[in-house]
Design an enzyme around this catalytic site. Structure first.
Site, PDB file in Angstrom:
ATOM      1  N   LYS A  84      36.495  -4.307  -8.885  1.00 43.70           N
ATOM      2  CA  LYS A  84      37.443  -4.373  -7.698  1.00 43.70           C
ATOM      3  C   LYS A  84      38.828  -4.309  -7.885  1.00 43.70           C
ATOM      4  O   LYS A  84      39.426  -4.985  -8.892  1.00 43.70           O
ATOM      5  CB  LYS A  84      37.146  -5.284  -6.597  1.00 43.70           C
TER       6      LYS A  84
HETATM    7  C1  E4P Z   1      36.828  -6.790   1.182  1.00 36.78           C
HETATM    8  O1  E4P Z   1      36.910  -6.470  -0.207  1.00 36.78           O
HETATM    9  C2  E4P Z   1      37.658  -8.253   1.247  1.00 36.78           C
HETATM   10  O2  E4P Z   1      36.906  -8.517  -0.196  1.00 36.78           O
HETATM   11  C3  E4P Z   1      38.073  -8.958   2.214  1.00 36.78           C
HETATM   12  O3  E4P Z   1      37.148  -8.068   2.907  1.00 36.78           O
HETATM   13  C4  E4P Z   1      38.861  -9.565   2.555  1.00 36.78           C
HETATM   14  O4  E4P Z   1      39.882  -9.886   3.695  1.00 36.78           O
HETATM   15  P1  E4P Z   1      40.304 -11.477   4.839  1.00 36.78           P
HETATM   16  O5  E4P Z   1      39.965 -12.694   2.668  1.00 36.78           O
HETATM   17  O6  E4P Z   1      41.461 -10.695   4.951  1.00 36.78           O
HETATM   18  O7  E4P Z   1      38.592 -11.284   5.588  1.00 36.78           O
END
Ligand code: E4P
Length: 245
Positions: A84
């Site tokens: 990622k």
């Molecule tokens: C996606 O891969 C992210 O980990 C995640 O959805 C982050 O979102 P949030 O921290 O705003 O919930």
């Protein structure tokens, strides 16, 4: 539509995996910190053993060279690793390099190494050595998604709820990227991320997301309806009554 869990908590992953509906996991540095994980590799390998599906692991640097080093290292932990990377210029550089480099999932020190059927399955398809897949994260525009795909990302993660939080609407972004993928005949997949409630999940599915990555609480909410519970209680009560007649 595929359901992923957006978490690093193993007990949450175990529970939803037992339902048979879990197709992957996305982690990020916040989830890892929240879960108090000390040995990230061992923890990710445990997730791999639990879910047997793609697991996104995020780099923790803003330097392109370090992103490549970290990402290629992650890719050795399990054949299910998806690297990622943030959708910024350094991230694009790293995406380009990681998706053109081969890495072998040696699964070193995995507690489940001996006789692991997951490893054996990948080995039988000669897929332990591969060019790692990338999940481009922190996407807020269709242009960012297109650049990530051009740099080799297999997955793009638009953050729907964070757009809503600044007074924009995140759902049209999903629809735009889905349309672009169709028109351009691109095989990339949309992981709708930062979803805040069940209505988001339905909306991103209708807008063309391939995957929704969701918190444990939202995933549990998806199955709940008071009329389902009420109906089940009355069926069970009627059954018990008829047994006693
Ligand atoms: C996606 O891969 C992210 O980990 C995640 O959805 C982050 O979102 P949030 O921290 O705003 O919930």
């Amino acid at each position: 539509m595929e359901f992923y869990l957006d978490t690093a908590y193993l007990h949450e992953i175990q529970e939803i995996a037992s339902w048979g509906v879990l197709r992957g996991v996305t982690t990020n540095p916040t989830h890892v910190a929240k879960a108090g994980i000390r040995n990230l590799r061992a923890h990710i390998q445990e997730i791999c053993w639990t879910v047997d599906a793609p697991i996104s692991v995020e780099v923790v640097t803003i330097d392109a060279d370090e992103m490549v080093t970290q990402g290629l290292n992650f890719a050795t932990w399990s054949p299910h690793i998806v690297v990622k990377l943030p959708t910024v210029p350094a991230g694009l550089k790293a995406m380009t390099r990681i998706t053109r480099t081969t890495a072998t999932a040696s699964c070193e020190d995995c507690a489940h190494f001996e006789g692991c059927p997951i490893r054996a399955r990948f080995a039988s398809h000669n897929e332990l050595t591969r060019t790692p897949e990338v999940n481009a994260t922190l996407i807020f525009t269709a242009n960012q998604a297109m650049l990530a795909l051009a740099a080799g990302a297999s997955y793009v993660s638009p953050f729907v709820g964070r757009l809503d939080a600044i007074g924009e609407d995140g759902i049209p972004l999903i629809a735009d990227i889905a349309q672009i993928l169709r028109v351009q005949q691109d095989t990339g997949k949309i992981i709708a991320a930062a979803l805040r409630h069940p209505i988001h999940v339905t909306a991103v599915a209708k807008a063309g997301a391939h995957i929704a990555t969701i918190s444990y609480d939202i995933l549990r909410q998806l199955i709940q309806h008071p009329l389902t519970d009420q109906g089940l209680s009355s069926f069970m009560a009627d059954y018990e009554r008829s047994r006693k007649q």
